[in-house]
Design an enzyme around this catalytic site. Structure first.
Site, PDB file in Angstrom:
ATOM      1  N   ILE A  36       0.827  -1.217   0.000  1.00 33.47           N
ATOM      2  CA  ILE A  36       0.000   0.000   0.000  1.00 33.47           C
ATOM      3  C   ILE A  36       0.858   1.263   0.000  1.00 33.47           C
ATOM      4  O   ILE A  36       0.388   2.337  -0.379  1.00 33.47           O
ATOM      5  CB  ILE A  36      -0.957  -0.023   1.222  1.00 33.47           C
ATOM      6  CG1 ILE A  36      -2.177   0.850   0.977  1.00 33.47           C
ATOM      7  CG2 ILE A  36      -0.248   0.353   2.512  1.00 33.47           C
ATOM      8  CD1 ILE A  36      -3.308   0.609   1.973  1.00 33.47           C
ATOM      9  N   ASN A  81      11.669  -8.563   6.878  1.00 27.50           N
ATOM     10  CA  ASN A  81      11.917  -7.923   8.159  1.00 27.50           C
ATOM     11  C   ASN A  81      11.358  -8.821   9.263  1.00 27.50           C
ATOM     12  O   ASN A  81      10.261  -9.372   9.121  1.00 27.50           O
ATOM     13  CB  ASN A  81      11.228  -6.548   8.217  1.00 27.50           C
ATOM     14  CG  ASN A  81      11.773  -5.603   7.165  1.00 27.50           C
ATOM     15  OD1 ASN A  81      12.966  -5.611   6.881  1.00 27.50           O
ATOM     16  ND2 ASN A  81      10.905  -4.799   6.573  1.00 27.50           N
ATOM     17  N   GLY A 124      12.521  -4.200  12.153  1.00 26.60           N
ATOM     18  CA  GLY A 124      11.593  -3.197  11.644  1.00 26.60           C
ATOM     19  C   GLY A 124      10.275  -3.763  11.157  1.00 26.60           C
ATOM     20  O   GLY A 124       9.579  -3.128  10.364  1.00 26.60           O
ATOM     21  N   GLN A 125       9.927  -4.957  11.627  1.00 29.36           N
ATOM     22  CA  GLN A 125       8.666  -5.561  11.196  1.00 29.36           C
ATOM     23  C   GLN A 125       7.497  -4.814  11.824  1.00 29.36           C
ATOM     24  O   GLN A 125       7.459  -4.615  13.039  1.00 29.36           O
ATOM     25  CB  GLN A 125       8.627  -7.037  11.609  1.00 29.36           C
ATOM     26  CG  GLN A 125       7.380  -7.768  11.102  1.00 29.36           C
ATOM     27  CD  GLN A 125       7.402  -9.260  11.439  1.00 29.36           C
ATOM     28  OE1 GLN A 125       8.325  -9.762  12.087  1.00 29.36           O
ATOM     29  NE2 GLN A 125       6.395  -9.977  10.982  1.00 29.36           N
ATOM     30  N   HIS A 134       6.039 -12.015   5.814  1.00 28.57           N
ATOM     31  CA  HIS A 134       5.884 -11.541   4.436  1.00 28.57           C
ATOM     32  C   HIS A 134       7.253 -11.296   3.808  1.00 28.57           C
ATOM     33  O   HIS A 134       8.188 -10.864   4.486  1.00 28.57           O
ATOM     34  CB  HIS A 134       5.036 -10.271   4.369  1.00 28.57           C
ATOM     35  CG  HIS A 134       5.433  -9.195   5.328  1.00 28.57           C
ATOM     36  ND1 HIS A 134       5.083  -9.222   6.666  1.00 28.57           N
ATOM     37  CD2 HIS A 134       6.167  -8.060   5.157  1.00 28.57           C
ATOM     38  CE1 HIS A 134       5.570  -8.154   7.269  1.00 28.57           C
ATOM     39  NE2 HIS A 134       6.249  -7.434   6.378  1.00 28.57           N
ATOM     40  N   HIS A 194       9.012  -8.961   1.090  1.00 28.36           N
ATOM     41  CA  HIS A 194       8.913  -7.799   0.209  1.00 28.36           C
ATOM     42  C   HIS A 194       9.663  -8.108  -1.086  1.00 28.36           C
ATOM     43  O   HIS A 194      10.813  -8.574  -1.041  1.00 28.36           O
ATOM     44  CB  HIS A 194       9.598  -6.566   0.820  1.00 28.36           C
ATOM     45  CG  HIS A 194       8.944  -6.006   2.034  1.00 28.36           C
ATOM     46  ND1 HIS A 194       8.122  -4.902   1.999  1.00 28.36           N
ATOM     47  CD2 HIS A 194       9.007  -6.371   3.335  1.00 28.36           C
ATOM     48  CE1 HIS A 194       7.705  -4.605   3.229  1.00 28.36           C
ATOM     49  NE2 HIS A 194       8.231  -5.485   4.059  1.00 28.36           N
TER      50      HIS A 194
HETATM   51  P1  AMP Z   1       7.103  -4.608   7.428  1.00 27.77           P
HETATM   52  O1  AMP Z   1       7.518  -3.246   7.891  1.00 27.77           O
HETATM   53  O2  AMP Z   1       8.218  -5.448   6.875  1.00 27.77           O
HETATM   54  O3  AMP Z   1       6.308  -5.333   8.496  1.00 27.77           O
HETATM   55  O4  AMP Z   1       6.160  -4.388   6.182  1.00 27.77           O
HETATM   56  C1  AMP Z   1       4.786  -4.216   6.261  1.00 27.77           C
HETATM   57  C2  AMP Z   1       4.353  -3.655   4.949  1.00 27.77           C
HETATM   58  O5  AMP Z   1       2.949  -3.802   4.837  1.00 27.77           O
HETATM   59  C3  AMP Z   1       4.663  -2.166   4.763  1.00 27.77           C
HETATM   60  O6  AMP Z   1       5.522  -1.995   3.633  1.00 27.77           O
HETATM   61  C4  AMP Z   1       3.282  -1.543   4.551  1.00 27.77           C
HETATM   62  O7  AMP Z   1       3.292  -0.501   3.612  1.00 27.77           O
HETATM   63  C5  AMP Z   1       2.460  -2.733   4.090  1.00 27.77           C
HETATM   64  N1  AMP Z   1       1.028  -2.620   4.337  1.00 27.77           N
HETATM   65  C6  AMP Z   1       0.439  -2.231   5.493  1.00 27.77           C
HETATM   66  N2  AMP Z   1      -0.890  -2.285   5.357  1.00 27.77           N
HETATM   67  C7  AMP Z   1      -1.144  -2.715   4.095  1.00 27.77           C
HETATM   68  C8  AMP Z   1      -2.332  -2.966   3.347  1.00 27.77           C
HETATM   69  N3  AMP Z   1      -3.566  -2.789   3.875  1.00 27.77           N
HETATM   70  N4  AMP Z   1      -2.224  -3.389   2.064  1.00 27.77           N
HETATM   71  C9  AMP Z   1      -0.992  -3.567   1.531  1.00 27.77           C
HETATM   72  N5  AMP Z   1       0.158  -3.354   2.177  1.00 27.77           N
HETATM   73  C10 AMP Z   1       0.089  -2.931   3.446  1.00 27.77           C
END
Ligand code: AMP
Ligand code: ZN
Length: 113
Positions: free
Chosen positions: A31, A86, A92-93, A99, A101
């Site tokens: 997002i 992460n 930084g999770q 997930h 990236h």
């Molecule tokens: P992390 O910081 O590795 O936990 O990554 C979490 C990621 O999820 C971040 O890059 C956010 O931008 C992404 N994110 C959070 N909410 C959503 C959402 N509703 N749809 C898609 N991505 C999201």
């Protein structure tokens, strides 16, 4: 996990821009993209982080990583990209559902700025 954001996306309760889905995993656009290509590959099984995987998750992890590169090949072509996981606080999770990236579409510096 009823309070997990990504489990809600898997359940269809929160919308996403889907890239790929099968019985085991979902891939969707981040997002808040930090590069022209930025999507996430997640298992449908709720696993809190890479630090919480079990031995029995090894095959699932392999499939996630294989699909991440397969989807990256279609979107980043020959230029490659970066695959980031992460984990927990120091990693930084921010969403506690494992997930990967997938980042690409521009030259990415290392270490990240
Ligand atoms: P992390 O910081 O590795 O936990 O990554 C979490 C990621 O999820 C971040 O890059 C956010 O931008 C992404 N994110 C959070 N909410 C959503 C959402 N509703 N749809 C898609 N991505 C999201
Ligand atoms: Zn979850």
């Amino acid at each position: 996990m009823s309070d997990c954001l990504f489990c809600k996306i898997i359940a269809g309760d929160i919308p996403c821009k889907k890239v790929y889905e099968d019985d085991d995993m979902l891939a969707f656009h981040d997002i808040n993209p930090v590069s022209p290509v930025h999507f996430l590959v997640i298992p449908k099984k709720h696993i809190k982080s890479l630090m919480e995987v079990e031995n029995t998750d090894a095959a699932l992890l392999g499939r996630l990583l294989f699909k991440a590169q397969d989807l990256a090949k279609q979107r980043c072509e020959e230029r490659g990209g970066r695959f980031v996981i992460n984990a927990k606080r120091d990693g930084g999770q921010t969403v506690d559902h494992l997930h990967i990236h997938v980042l690409g579409g521009r030259s990415l510096s290392w270490p990240p700025g």
